[in-house]
Write a protein that holds these residues in place. Structure first.
Motif, PDB file in Angstrom:
ATOM      1  N   GLU A   1       0.805  -1.218   0.000  1.00 19.31           N
ATOM      2  CA  GLU A   1       0.000   0.000   0.000  1.00 19.31           C
ATOM      3  C   GLU A   1       0.832   1.259   0.000  1.00 19.31           C
ATOM      4  O   GLU A   1       0.405   2.304  -0.481  1.00 19.31           O
ATOM      5  N   SER A   2       2.020   1.160   0.595  1.00 15.00           N
ATOM      6  CA  SER A   2       2.689   2.413   0.922  1.00 15.00           C
ATOM      7  C   SER A   2       3.964   2.682   0.135  1.00 15.00           C
ATOM      8  O   SER A   2       4.586   3.720   0.334  1.00 15.00           O
ATOM      9  N   CYS A   3       4.386   1.767  -0.717  1.00 13.81           N
ATOM     10  CA  CYS A   3       5.639   2.068  -1.405  1.00 13.81           C
ATOM     11  C   CYS A   3       5.617   1.508  -2.807  1.00 13.81           C
ATOM     12  O   CYS A   3       4.835   0.622  -3.123  1.00 13.81           O
ATOM     13  N   GLY A   4       6.491   2.028  -3.655  1.00  8.79           N
ATOM     14  CA  GLY A   4       6.648   1.475  -4.974  1.00  8.79           C
ATOM     15  C   GLY A   4       5.736   2.116  -6.005  1.00  8.79           C
ATOM     16  O   GLY A   4       4.849   2.896  -5.682  1.00  8.79           O
ATOM     17  N   PRO A   5       5.920   1.772  -7.253  1.00 10.62           N
ATOM     18  CA  PRO A   5       5.146   2.392  -8.319  1.00 10.62           C
ATOM     19  C   PRO A   5       3.696   1.935  -8.373  1.00 10.62           C
ATOM     20  O   PRO A   5       2.900   2.523  -9.089  1.00 10.62           O
ATOM     21  N   PHE A   6       3.359   0.870  -7.684  1.00  9.84           N
ATOM     22  CA  PHE A   6       2.000   0.357  -7.839  1.00  9.84           C
ATOM     23  C   PHE A   6       1.231   0.413  -6.532  1.00  9.84           C
ATOM     24  O   PHE A   6       0.398  -0.439  -6.243  1.00  9.84           O
ATOM     25  N   GLN A   7       1.489   1.431  -5.750  1.00  3.80           N
ATOM     26  CA  GLN A   7       0.829   1.527  -4.450  1.00  3.80           C
ATOM     27  C   GLN A   7      -0.661   1.587  -4.629  1.00  3.80           C
ATOM     28  O   GLN A   7      -1.178   2.355  -5.436  1.00  3.80           O
ATOM     29  N   GLY A   8      -1.328   0.818  -3.821  1.00  2.00           N
ATOM     30  CA  GLY A   8      -2.767   0.974  -3.758  1.00  2.00           C
ATOM     31  C   GLY A   8      -3.554   0.283  -4.852  1.00  2.00           C
ATOM     32  O   GLY A   8      -4.777   0.242  -4.806  1.00  2.00           O
ATOM     33  N   MET A   9      -2.864  -0.264  -5.841  1.00  2.00           N
ATOM     34  CA  MET A   9      -3.647  -0.955  -6.880  1.00  2.00           C
ATOM     35  C   MET A   9      -3.946  -2.370  -6.447  1.00  2.00           C
ATOM     36  O   MET A   9      -3.322  -2.900  -5.537  1.00  2.00           O
ATOM     37  N   GLU A  10      -4.878  -2.979  -7.171  1.00  3.50           N
ATOM     38  CA  GLU A  10      -5.218  -4.356  -6.860  1.00  3.50           C
ATOM     39  C   GLU A  10      -4.117  -5.317  -7.299  1.00  3.50           C
ATOM     40  O   GLU A  10      -3.713  -6.216  -6.586  1.00  3.50           O
ATOM     41  N   THR A  11      -3.716  -5.169  -8.526  1.00  2.00           N
ATOM     42  CA  THR A  11      -2.578  -5.959  -9.022  1.00  2.00           C
ATOM     43  C   THR A  11      -1.702  -5.021  -9.844  1.00  2.00           C
ATOM     44  O   THR A  11      -2.142  -3.943 -10.227  1.00  2.00           O
ATOM     45  N   ILE A  12      -0.509  -5.465 -10.126  1.00  4.88           N
ATOM     46  CA  ILE A  12       0.394  -4.632 -10.930  1.00  4.88           C
ATOM     47  C   ILE A  12      -0.178  -4.472 -12.337  1.00  4.88           C
ATOM     48  O   ILE A  12      -0.047  -3.428 -12.981  1.00  4.88           O
ATOM     49  N   TYR A  13      -0.827  -5.485 -12.785  1.00  6.76           N
ATOM     50  CA  TYR A  13      -1.366  -5.465 -14.143  1.00  6.76           C
ATOM     51  C   TYR A  13      -2.408  -4.381 -14.313  1.00  6.76           C
ATOM     52  O   TYR A  13      -2.641  -3.865 -15.408  1.00  6.76           O
ATOM     53  N   GLU A  14      -3.016  -4.025 -13.207  1.00  7.21           N
ATOM     54  CA  GLU A  14      -4.076  -3.024 -13.273  1.00  7.21           C
ATOM     55  C   GLU A  14      -3.582  -1.705 -13.836  1.00  7.21           C
ATOM     56  O   GLU A  14      -4.352  -0.969 -14.450  1.00  7.21           O
ATOM     57  N   SER A  15      -2.317  -1.433 -13.618  1.00 11.96           N
ATOM     58  CA  SER A  15      -1.796  -0.164 -14.126  1.00 11.96           C
ATOM     59  C   SER A  15      -1.909  -0.126 -15.643  1.00 11.96           C
ATOM     60  O   SER A  15      -2.250   0.900 -16.228  1.00 11.96           O
ATOM     61  N   GLY A  16      -1.630  -1.260 -16.269  1.00 11.25           N
ATOM     62  CA  GLY A  16      -1.763  -1.304 -17.715  1.00 11.25           C
ATOM     63  C   GLY A  16      -3.207  -1.095 -18.139  1.00 11.25           C
ATOM     64  O   GLY A  16      -3.510  -0.335 -19.064  1.00 11.25           O
ATOM     65  N   LYS A  17      -4.097  -1.762 -17.431  1.00 16.80           N
ATOM     66  CA  LYS A  17      -5.520  -1.639 -17.763  1.00 16.80           C
ATOM     67  C   LYS A  17      -5.995  -0.206 -17.587  1.00 16.80           C
ATOM     68  O   LYS A  17      -6.761   0.315 -18.404  1.00 16.80           O
ATOM     69  N   THR A  18      -5.543   0.413 -16.487  1.00 14.82           N
ATOM     70  CA  THR A  18      -5.943   1.794 -16.232  1.00 14.82           C
ATOM     71  C   THR A  18      -5.511   2.701 -17.358  1.00 14.82           C
ATOM     72  O   THR A  18      -6.263   3.569 -17.820  1.00 14.82           O
ATOM     73  N   TRP A  19      -4.296   2.478 -17.800  1.00 12.68           N
ATOM     74  CA  TRP A  19      -3.766   3.308 -18.873  1.00 12.68           C
ATOM     75  C   TRP A  19      -4.586   3.155 -20.141  1.00 12.68           C
ATOM     76  O   TRP A  19      -4.891   4.131 -20.823  1.00 12.68           O
ATOM     77  N   VAL A  20      -4.961   1.897 -20.440  1.00 17.29           N
ATOM     78  CA  VAL A  20      -5.750   1.682 -21.653  1.00 17.29           C
ATOM     79  C   VAL A  20      -7.093   2.384 -21.540  1.00 17.29           C
ATOM     80  O   VAL A  20      -7.587   3.009 -22.481  1.00 17.29           O
TER      81      VAL A  20
END
Lengths: 746, 200
Positions: free
Chosen positions: A691-710
């Protein structure tokens, strides 16, 4: 009367040499009528087959000097006479005469160019003479080259050459195996004939200005290309060291060092990608500084402390867009900001792309290695090729020539040993005994693996409890740092000790074939390493181990992996020192034996593969880990090489290493890279980031970042729905991914 | 090049260029100019410097000059080669090993990078055929092995290797390797072209 030659005619040769003739008949089947002739001739001794043409010319041509060592024509006098026509036919058919006499070569090339000319079109049926033997159809007496003198043969060849295209003519002139003086004469005649008004001038010989310019350009390019190629070995790193190792210890030990070089290349590619797209940018835009602990030397070992909040680990990387526009920050100038850089996206894409690239490189290396080791039709043919093609004619210096000679000798011995070991029969009772022994040995090794896994599991649980206790008690910082080191230490100890047990088992089993022994040893060691790693991965991802209580578990996992890599390196060093240096000293001084320890190739290669697997596992959590691995591999090369030269001897049971490189690369690809890829995919797709560190804080999975971007893309520009469609139906559809990866592997 | 060279006529140079894999420059000596830091004499230069008193500078009349084998095998390119005598013998017209300039150029042309595989295979066969009977028989193989390994294999190993080689490569079953067998075997060797290459 012509003096009869001694020619041994063999049927297979005819069929092979006349393979290009446009004769419709099968030459091989027809020569039953020659059998008697063959029998007569095979009873004679072998002589240079080319003599017959020289002989027939008799005194009409300028006398050619007899090459030394060939039987003089007088000896053939006593042989039984055959009819001149038969001999002429025989003499022109088989191409055994590969350069002994000028006349023979000229006639041969005359035939060849005639065939070249005739290849496109078959002679019309009316022109074929109805001889019983189809091979005689093209041999009409007036144009029969065998009956001519050297001069006549030459003019025949010139006539044939003139009917070819200029390029073909030039090619024939270059590739005919005549001496240079003869070639110049041919060329002169060609020029002379061409000079007369007729076909030659019109065809534009290769000696015309335009084609000469082309020719020069071509030569120039060729020269440049060869110059570049000759520079290439010099540009390769460690070229000389590798040559030295190869010539002293043979190709099997060399394969280890070549494998090390390959791994270095993989790591460099990985590191460069990560450096350019992730690390450098984050370094340019550092996040808000956290409380930094002072640097003590222990960090190099534990990876914690000063390094915890640094570029080394996942936790340092920001989760937003670097270089945001002015509105977000309180004090910045009104100048237009450069393009914003989306760090989470960059992070996940770079890791993904680098893995993909590594996969492609691996598959390519594997296919090339397969191609090289199986191109020569398997082990058959190796020995002959080794004898005739192994000596590098470019070697000029005495020392290297000596090394090359040693190298060839070692390789020949290897090949012989391998051949020898292949044929040995055994009784059934003995075979049964051997099977029982093998089964028992395998049972023991599997049992060891199980034992190690259980040990790691319980020890890790114990460590977790100890660490929790230590944190609660707020003990000394040293103790807190040292506790996480215990697990890597245990695992490294296991990996160092258990292979020796396997060596003992292998010695007890008494393998016949050294190759099989090595393969089995490799399998067992690999099984141990991979199973232990699998357990550790499970612990990391399920957060059951040491990292479960941490807030930033990814950094913790990254640190763990860093510790494993460093421990692996330390133990390799210790193994080199104790296994090779000390053992040699013990052997020499105490036991007074001249024998040096052997270089254990399989174990060393497996250590390399293990280290590389750790790196690949850790790339997501620690983007600078490939750099650590690069440093480690560089140091390892020099340490291993020095130790090899000083302390070791080449393997006593020489075994062929041509297939070992293929095996190593395959092992690297399948358990090692595939496992790391699966681990990475699982992490990206299913594990919840902290939750508190890194580029993917707070997301459900790391993959979600890609989905969000799309989704963002879709919202911002409705016209690119096709892209989201691709994304939704293809990338997310796992079946399609399987198809693609299957196709890639194929 | 400042001054016009007078070693060969233009026609001769063209002939060399068409019949060998060398260019005009490579045939001639490259440096007439003063002040060139590294004289790199090419083919004629190398041939001349082996015996400057015998080899004329003027080849326009095609002089009949031959250098004996002893001089040629002392060239640095050939000195450490175990087959140097056989190489020189295979290219010499008289079979004794003395090379005229034409033979010299021919030798390095065939051994250069641009010579095709078939041509190299022909001459390789000639080189390995020590008794020049058009076959590579067992004794030829033994001599080859002894030269390759500087006689450090045991006699038993040599016999074994010879037997295995003939077994592997002999297609027509006559117990020795003819040119067809040799060429067939060479076609399977990926590095023949790169090893059978001398750079001058």
């Amino acid at each position: 009367m012509s003096r009869p030659p001694a020619v041994t005619l063999q049927v297979s040769e005819d069929a092979e040499s006349d393979g290009q003739e446009p004769s419709p008949c099968n030459e091989g089947a027809l020569h039953t009528s020659f059998r008697q002739l063959i029998q007569e001739q095979s009873s004679l001794a072998e002589a240079a087959a080319a003599l017959e043409l020289q002989v027939q010319a008799g005194g009409r041509e300028p006398p050619e000097p007899w090459p030394a060592g060939w039987p003089a024509p007088e000896q053939d006098q006593e042989r039984a006479g055959y009819s001149a026509a038969t001999l002429r036919v025989l003499a022109s058919m088989p191409s055994r005469t590969i350069g002994r006499s000028r006349g023979a070569i000229i006639s041969q090339y005359c035939n060849r160019t005639a065939r070249l000319r005739r290849r496109g079109s078959r002679p019309p049926l009316q022109q074929l003479s109805r001889a019983a033997r189809p091979s005689l159809r093209q041999h009409r007496p007036d144009t029969d080259p065998a009956a001519a003198t050297l001069q006549e043969k030459r003019s025949l060849l010139v006539k044939e050459l003139l009917s070819l295209s200029p390029a073909q003519r030039g090619h024939v002139l270059l590739s005919v195996p005549l001496c240079l003086a003869e070639k110049r004469t041919l060329r002169q005649e060609l020029m002379g004939q061409r000079g007369s008004p007729g076909e030659g001038a019109r065809r534009g010989a290769p000696f015309s200005p335009c084609s000469r310019l082309e020719y020069h350009v071509m030569l120039g390019c060729r020269g440049l290309w060869y110059g570049l190629l000759s520079l290439l070995p010099a540009a390769q790193p460690w070229h000389r060291s590798l040559k030295q190792i190869g010539s002293r210890f043979g190709s099997s030990v060399l394969s280890y060092f070549l494998f090390l070089k390959t791994l270095l290349m993989f790591n460099v590619v990985l590191f460069l990608l990560l450096l350019v797209f992730v690390v450098a940018l984050q370094a340019a835009y550092p996040p808000a500084p956290a409380s930094r602990r002072p640097f003590t030397g222990l960090e190099l070992l534990t990876g914690a402390g000063y390094f915890t909040h640094s570029l080394l680990y996942y936790g340092y990387y920001s989760n937003g867009t670097l270089n945001e526009p002015c509105a977000a920050r309180p004090n910045c100038s009104a100048a237009a900001p450069p393009l914003p850089y989306n760090m989470p996206l960059a992070y996940v894409f770079t890791v993904g792309v680098s893995f993909f690239l590594t996969c492609i490189l691996l598959v390519y290396s594997m296919s090339r290695s397969f191609g090289e080791s199986y191109r020569v039709g398997g082990p058959a043919g190796d020995l002959a090729i080794k004898v005739f093609c192994a000596w590098d004619f470019k070697v000029v210096r005495r020392r290297w020539a000596k090394l090359q000679s040693e190298n060839i000798r070692t390789q020949l011995k290897e090949l012989l040993a391998e051949r020898r070991s292949r044929c040995r029969p055994r009784s059934p009772r003995r075979q049964l005994e051997r099977v029982a022994v093998h089964l028992l040995a395998w049972g023991l090794s599997l049992g060891t693996v199980l034992g190690c896994v259980v040990a790691v599991h319980y020890f890790s649980g114990h460590l977790h409890a100890v660490q929790q206790g230590a944190q609660a008690r707020a003990g000394s910082a040293w103790r807190r740092e040292a506790v996480p080191l215990a697990l890597p230490l245990l695992v490294a100890l296991m990996h160092a000790a258990v292979p020796h047990l396997y060596n003992v088992l292998a010695a007890w089993e008494e393998w016949d074939s050294p190759v099989r022994e090595v393969y089995v040893a490799v399998c067992r060691n690999l099984l141990l390493k991979m199973v232990v790693l699998g357990l550790l991965c499970y612990q990391w991802l399920s957060r059951g181990g040491v990292c479960s209580s941490e807030a930033c578990w990814e950094t913790c996992v990254g640190q763990d992996l860093y510790r494993f890599v460093v421990m692996d390196f330390i133990f390799t060093l210790l193994d080199t020192v104790f296994g090779e240096l000390l053992w040699r000293l013990v052997l020499e001084k105490r036991l007074k034996r001249r024998q040096r320890p052997e270089f254990d190739i399989a174990r060393n290669v497996l250590e390399l593969i293990y280290g590389q697997t750790l790196t690949w596992l850790g790339v997501l959590f620690s983007p600078l880990l490939p750099a650590v691995q690069i440093v480690k591999l560089l140091l390892l090369f020099y340490i291993k090489k020095t130790s090899l030269m000083q302390n070791c001897q080449s393997p006593s049971k020489p075994w062929q290493a041509s297939h070992m490189s293929t095996v190593f690369i395959t092992l690297l690809c399948f358990p090692s890279f595939l496992g790391a890829a699966i681990f990475l995919s699982y992490t990206v797709w299913s594990v919840k980031p902290s939750e508190s560190c890194g580029p993917f804080q707070g997301m459900e999975t790391i993959y979600e970042s890609g989905k969000t971007w799309v989704n963002l893309l879709e919202k911002s520009n409705p016209n690119i729905t096709w892209f989201t469609w691709i994304h939704q139906y293809l990338v997310e559809n796992t079946f399609f991914l399987f198809l693609v990866s299957g196709g890639l592997l194929w | 090049m400042g001054n016009k060279q007078t070693i060969f006529t233009d026609e001769q140079l063209d002939a060399y260029q068409d019949c060998t894999f060398f260019t005009r420059k490579e045939i001639l000596r490259m440096t007439h100019q003063k002040g060139m830091p590294f004289p790199c004499p090419k083919l004629h230069g190398r041939y001349h410097e082996m015996a400057p008193n015998v080899v004329p500078m003027d080849y326009t009349k095609d002089p009949d000059v031959k250098l004996p084998m002893q001089l040629i095998i002392n060239m640095p390119e050939l000195k450490e080669n175990p087959f140097k005598e056989r190489i020189v013998e295979s290219f010499s017209e008289d079979g004794e090993g003395s090379l005229s300039f034409n033979d010299f150029v021919d030798m390095f042309s065939v051994l250069s990078e641009m010579a095709p595989r078939e041509l190299k295979a022909i001459y390789a066969f000639k080189i390995y055929d020590f008794n020049t009977d058009n076959f590579i028989c067992k004794s030829d193989l033994e001599k080859t092995l002894n030269k390759l390994t500087r006689e450090e294999l045991t006699a038993e190993e040599i016999t074994l290797v010879c037997e295995k080689v003939i077994e592997e490569a002999d297609m027509d079953g006559d117990g020795k390797l003819g040119f067809a067998d040799f060429e067939n075997m060479i076609s399977k060797a990926p590095d023949f072209l790169s090893t059978f290459h001398i750079r001058i």
